[in-house]
Design an enzyme around this catalytic site. Structure first.
Site, PDB file in Angstrom:
ATOM      1  N   HIS A  66      35.910  24.009  22.748  1.00 25.53           N
ATOM      2  CA  HIS A  66      35.796  24.977  21.658  1.00 25.53           C
ATOM      3  C   HIS A  66      36.465  24.415  20.412  1.00 25.53           C
ATOM      4  O   HIS A  66      37.081  23.358  20.421  1.00 25.53           O
ATOM      5  CB  HIS A  66      36.384  26.341  22.040  1.00 25.53           C
ATOM      6  N   CYS A  92      43.563  22.455  16.755  1.00 24.26           N
ATOM      7  CA  CYS A  92      42.483  23.253  17.347  1.00 24.26           C
ATOM      8  C   CYS A  92      41.282  23.411  16.407  1.00 24.26           C
ATOM      9  O   CYS A  92      40.218  23.851  16.826  1.00 24.26           O
ATOM     10  CB  CYS A  92      43.002  24.622  17.769  1.00 24.26           C
ATOM     11  N   HIS A 113      37.576  20.331  21.030  1.00 20.40           N
ATOM     12  CA  HIS A 113      38.568  19.929  22.025  1.00 20.40           C
ATOM     13  C   HIS A 113      38.341  20.811  23.255  1.00 20.40           C
ATOM     14  O   HIS A 113      37.693  21.852  23.177  1.00 20.40           O
ATOM     15  CB  HIS A 113      40.007  20.070  21.498  1.00 20.40           C
ATOM     16  N   ASP A 158      31.163  26.960  32.340  1.00 21.10           N
ATOM     17  CA  ASP A 158      31.597  25.655  32.822  1.00 21.10           C
ATOM     18  C   ASP A 158      30.837  24.514  32.148  1.00 21.10           C
ATOM     19  O   ASP A 158      29.606  24.501  32.126  1.00 21.10           O
ATOM     20  CB  ASP A 158      31.427  25.563  34.339  1.00 21.10           C
ATOM     21  N   HIS A 159      31.601  23.586  31.597  1.00 23.25           N
ATOM     22  CA  HIS A 159      31.086  22.417  30.875  1.00 23.25           C
ATOM     23  C   HIS A 159      30.192  22.822  29.699  1.00 23.25           C
ATOM     24  O   HIS A 159      29.184  22.186  29.420  1.00 23.25           O
ATOM     25  CB  HIS A 159      30.370  21.454  31.826  1.00 23.25           C
TER      26      HIS A 159
END
Length: 138
Positions: free
Chosen positions: A14, A33, A39, A79-80
């Site tokens: 994100h 961030c 990241h 996920d991923h």
């Protein structure tokens, strides 16, 4: 009343930023961030349900069923993935751990509470070993 917790894991990327802010302001507010190249985190998700034990089975909910719900409604979607770009229930929202935790709760509440006498108590999401958010639906 018993509380049962299931732990799951997912990896996601994100970026914390606001389109209407300059790159400088985003960097000032969000630091690393706000990296334009994103990241990622290795998230740990804890889903706690509550209710009365069914004496015929000796449990509140079959944990295999709870695992299926969490995987179908949350893990497969996250996920991923890139939280900012790929996740339908995060579209238009800041991809903070706090807001992600609330949205995961919202995704799980209906399917979990379709089981008679089972209630979603809380969702706790660890972004790192040191940082987590927990939401109780209120």
């Amino acid at each position: 009343m018993i509380h049962i917790t299931r732990k799951e894991h997912f990896n996601a990327a994100h970026r914390m930023y606001r389109e209407e802010w300059s790159a400088e302001k985003n960097a000032e507010v969000f630091g690393k961030c706000a990296n334009p190249n994103w990241h990622g985190h290795n998230y740990n998700l804890f889903v706690t349900v509550k209710g009365e034990i069914t004496h015929a089975t000796g449990y509140l909910i079959d944990l295999k069923d709870l695992k299926v719900i969490i995987n179908e409604y949350v893990i497969e979607k996250l996920d991923h993935k890139n939280l900012n770009l790929d996740v339908d229930f995060m579209r238009g929202k800041m991809a903070s751990t706090e807001l992600l935790t609330i949205e995961i709760f919202n995704q799980l509440k209906g399917p979990i509470e379709a089981y008679p006498g089972v209630f979603l108590h809380s969702v706790r999401l660890f972004e790192t070993d040191n940082n987590s958010a927990e939401y109780f639906g209120d």
